[in-house]
Every structure is written in structure tokens, then in C-alpha cells.
Write a protein that holds these residues in place. Structure first.
Motif, PDB file in Angstrom:
ATOM      1  N   ALA A  92       1.034  -1.151   0.027  1.00 47.99           N
ATOM      2  CA  ALA A  92       0.047   0.033   0.073  1.00 47.99           C
ATOM      3  C   ALA A  92       0.827   1.249  -0.088  1.00 47.99           C
ATOM      4  CB  ALA A  92      -1.035   0.096   1.436  1.00 47.99           C
ATOM      5  N   PHE A  93       2.096   1.478   0.716  1.00 48.76           N
ATOM      6  CA  PHE A  93       2.712   2.465   0.920  1.00 48.76           C
ATOM      7  C   PHE A  93       3.708   2.839  -0.434  1.00 48.76           C
ATOM      8  CE2 PHE A  93       7.112   4.399   1.601  1.00 48.76           C
ATOM      9  CZ  PHE A  93       6.759   5.444   2.327  1.00 48.76           C
ATOM     10  N   LEU A  94       4.113   1.748  -1.260  1.00 46.98           N
ATOM     11  CA  LEU A  94       4.762   1.976  -2.678  1.00 46.98           C
ATOM     12  C   LEU A  94       3.736   2.076  -3.539  1.00 46.98           C
ATOM     13  CD1 LEU A  94       7.623  -0.632  -2.121  1.00 46.98           C
ATOM     14  CD2 LEU A  94       7.858   1.962  -1.832  1.00 46.98           C
ATOM     15  N   LEU A  95       2.635   1.496  -3.664  1.00 46.94           N
ATOM     16  CA  LEU A  95       1.746   1.419  -4.988  1.00 46.94           C
ATOM     17  C   LEU A  95       0.513   2.058  -4.858  1.00 46.94           C
ATOM     18  CD1 LEU A  95       2.705  -2.284  -6.270  1.00 46.94           C
ATOM     19  CD2 LEU A  95       3.560  -0.115  -6.862  1.00 46.94           C
ATOM     20  N   GLU A  96       0.004   2.042  -3.653  1.00 42.27           N
ATOM     21  CA  GLU A  96      -1.468   2.918  -3.538  1.00 42.27           C
ATOM     22  C   GLU A  96      -1.305   4.369  -2.815  1.00 42.27           C
ATOM     23  OE1 GLU A  96      -3.528  -0.159  -1.632  1.00 42.27           O
ATOM     24  OE2 GLU A  96      -3.526  -1.577  -3.218  1.00 42.27           O
ATOM     25  N   ARG A  97      -0.219   4.701  -2.646  1.00 42.41           N
ATOM     26  CA  ARG A  97      -0.095   5.975  -1.829  1.00 42.41           C
ATOM     27  C   ARG A  97      -0.462   7.068  -2.840  1.00 42.41           C
ATOM     28  NH1 ARG A  97       5.837   7.838  -0.094  1.00 42.41           N
ATOM     29  NH2 ARG A  97       6.995   7.008  -2.153  1.00 42.41           N
ATOM     30  N   LYS A  98      -0.940   8.163  -2.501  1.00 39.81           N
ATOM     31  CA  LYS A  98      -1.050   9.475  -3.393  1.00 39.81           C
ATOM     32  C   LYS A  98      -0.328  10.569  -2.606  1.00 39.81           C
ATOM     33  CE  LYS A  98      -5.563   8.035  -5.002  1.00 39.81           C
ATOM     34  NZ  LYS A  98      -5.139   6.712  -5.517  1.00 39.81           N
ATOM     35  N   GLN A  99       0.125  11.472  -3.488  1.00 42.75           N
ATOM     36  CA  GLN A  99       0.557  12.731  -3.184  1.00 42.75           C
ATOM     37  C   GLN A  99      -0.078  13.966  -3.534  1.00 42.75           C
ATOM     38  OE1 GLN A  99       4.763  11.754  -4.533  1.00 42.75           O
ATOM     39  NE2 GLN A  99       5.280  11.953  -2.496  1.00 42.75           N
ATOM     40  N   ARG A 100      -0.002  15.030  -2.610  1.00 38.37           N
ATOM     41  CA  ARG A 100      -0.356  16.387  -3.046  1.00 38.37           C
ATOM     42  C   ARG A 100       0.350  17.493  -2.647  1.00 38.37           C
ATOM     43  NH1 ARG A 100      -6.145  16.718  -0.037  1.00 38.37           N
ATOM     44  NH2 ARG A 100      -5.183  16.696   2.208  1.00 38.37           N
ATOM     45  N   LEU A 103      -0.109  24.838  -1.601  1.00 44.49           N
ATOM     46  CA  LEU A 103       0.531  26.156  -1.267  1.00 44.49           C
ATOM     47  C   LEU A 103      -0.529  27.199  -1.138  1.00 44.49           C
ATOM     48  CD1 LEU A 103       3.066  27.791  -2.230  1.00 44.49           C
ATOM     49  CD2 LEU A 103       2.308  28.018  -4.520  1.00 44.49           C
ATOM     50  N   GLY A 104      -0.307  27.713   0.106  1.00 44.28           N
ATOM     51  CA  GLY A 104      -1.229  28.731   0.683  1.00 44.28           C
ATOM     52  C   GLY A 104      -2.510  27.902   0.987  1.00 44.28           C
ATOM     53  N   ASN A 105      -3.524  28.138   0.394  1.00 42.29           N
ATOM     54  CA  ASN A 105      -5.132  27.598   0.490  1.00 42.29           C
ATOM     55  C   ASN A 105      -5.170  26.567  -0.708  1.00 42.29           C
ATOM     56  OD1 ASN A 105      -5.189  28.793   2.736  1.00 42.29           O
ATOM     57  ND2 ASN A 105      -6.485  30.416   2.289  1.00 42.29           N
ATOM     58  N   VAL A 106      -4.423  26.552  -1.751  1.00 42.42           N
ATOM     59  CA  VAL A 106      -4.697  25.779  -2.931  1.00 42.42           C
ATOM     60  C   VAL A 106      -3.823  24.599  -2.698  1.00 42.42           C
ATOM     61  CG1 VAL A 106      -4.250  25.856  -5.340  1.00 42.42           C
ATOM     62  CG2 VAL A 106      -4.752  27.811  -4.128  1.00 42.42           C
ATOM     63  N   VAL A 107      -4.660  23.413  -2.914  1.00 40.71           N
ATOM     64  CA  VAL A 107      -4.218  22.099  -2.896  1.00 40.71           C
ATOM     65  C   VAL A 107      -4.210  21.337  -4.336  1.00 40.71           C
ATOM     66  CG1 VAL A 107      -4.480  19.900  -1.913  1.00 40.71           C
ATOM     67  CG2 VAL A 107      -5.054  21.955  -0.509  1.00 40.71           C
ATOM     68  N   SER A 108      -3.245  20.791  -4.707  1.00 44.73           N
ATOM     69  CA  SER A 108      -3.115  20.052  -5.965  1.00 44.73           C
ATOM     70  C   SER A 108      -4.189  18.769  -6.034  1.00 44.73           C
ATOM     71  CB  SER A 108      -1.747  19.743  -6.135  1.00 44.73           C
ATOM     72  OG  SER A 108      -1.253  18.571  -5.463  1.00 44.73           O
ATOM     73  N   PRO A 109      -4.405  18.323  -7.181  1.00 41.99           N
ATOM     74  CA  PRO A 109      -5.104  17.060  -7.198  1.00 41.99           C
ATOM     75  C   PRO A 109      -4.302  15.894  -6.760  1.00 41.99           C
ATOM     76  CG  PRO A 109      -4.957  18.167  -9.274  1.00 41.99           C
ATOM     77  CD  PRO A 109      -4.162  19.045  -8.536  1.00 41.99           C
TER      78      PRO A 109
END
Length: 109
Positions: A92-100, A103-109
Motif C-alpha cells: 500500500a505504501f509503495l503502490l497505492e499512496r497518493k501525493q499532493r 501552497l497557501g490555500n490551494v491544494v493540487s489534485p
């Protein structure tokens, strides 16, 4: 994350250490680069004392973890005997994790 990384690292080590070659110095607990150098010099002097030729190839695997295909890493760990919840967590850590990124109040998808 560093704390969890240490705990998981110890769990993985405990499950695979009996299957790792004793000449493996990288990421092995209780050994250092000094131990690796002493072993290398011993091999070198033993070979040259017998008149043998010795060749040495040094590789720098800088950031190897970041470059390796995670599927290959997971398969290798599982072949070494990682099992149960630890196996599921690593997968799960290597293949199913997501990152975002935030910056300020804006969050990337």
C-alpha cells in the motif's frame, strides 16, 4: 514519517536477515563502511598473495530507492519472506499512496 520508517525497517530486517549474504554490508545492522573496506582489503591481499589478479568495480547507487521500479522491489521483498500485515503495508505504501502539494490555500489534485 521517520519514526514509522525506522519501525518498518526493523520489521523488514528481522524477516529477511537470515536470507542475506554475510558479505552484504549495505543497510545491514552492526556493520559499517569500515567493515566493508577491511573485508575488501582482506580479499585483495589474499588474492594477490597467491599471484591472482583482482579487479574492482565500484558503483554509486545514489538515490537507488527513488529510481527502482517499485513492483520489482516488492517482488524481491516478498521472495525474501516478507509476509502478513507488513507485506500489505509495504504494498500500500509503495503502490497505492497518493501525493499532493499545498501552497497557501490551494491544494493540487
Amino acid at each position: 514519517m521517520k519514526g514509522i520508517e525506522g519501525i518498518i525497517g526493523e520489521m523488514v530486517w528481522n524477516q529477511v536477515k537470515h536470507r542475506i549474504n554475510l558479505d552484504q554490508f549495505g543497510c545491514s545492522q552492526g556493520v559499517s563502511t569500515t567493515d566493508a573496506l577491511i573485508s575488501l582489503l582482506n580479499e585483495f591481499f589474499s588474492a594477490t598473495d597467491q599471484g591472482d589478479e583482482m579487479r574492482l568495480r565500484l558503483l554509486d547507487f545514489k538515490k537507488a530507492y527513488d529510481l527502482i521500479d517499485h513492483n520489482i522491489l516488492i517482488n524481491k521483498l516478498f521472495k525474501l519472506g516478507i509476509d502478513g500485515n507488513l507485506k500489505s503495508w509495504i504494498y500500500a505504501f509503495l503502490l497505492e499512496r497518493k501525493q499532493r502539494v499545498m501552497l497557501g490555500n490551494v491544494v493540487s489534485p
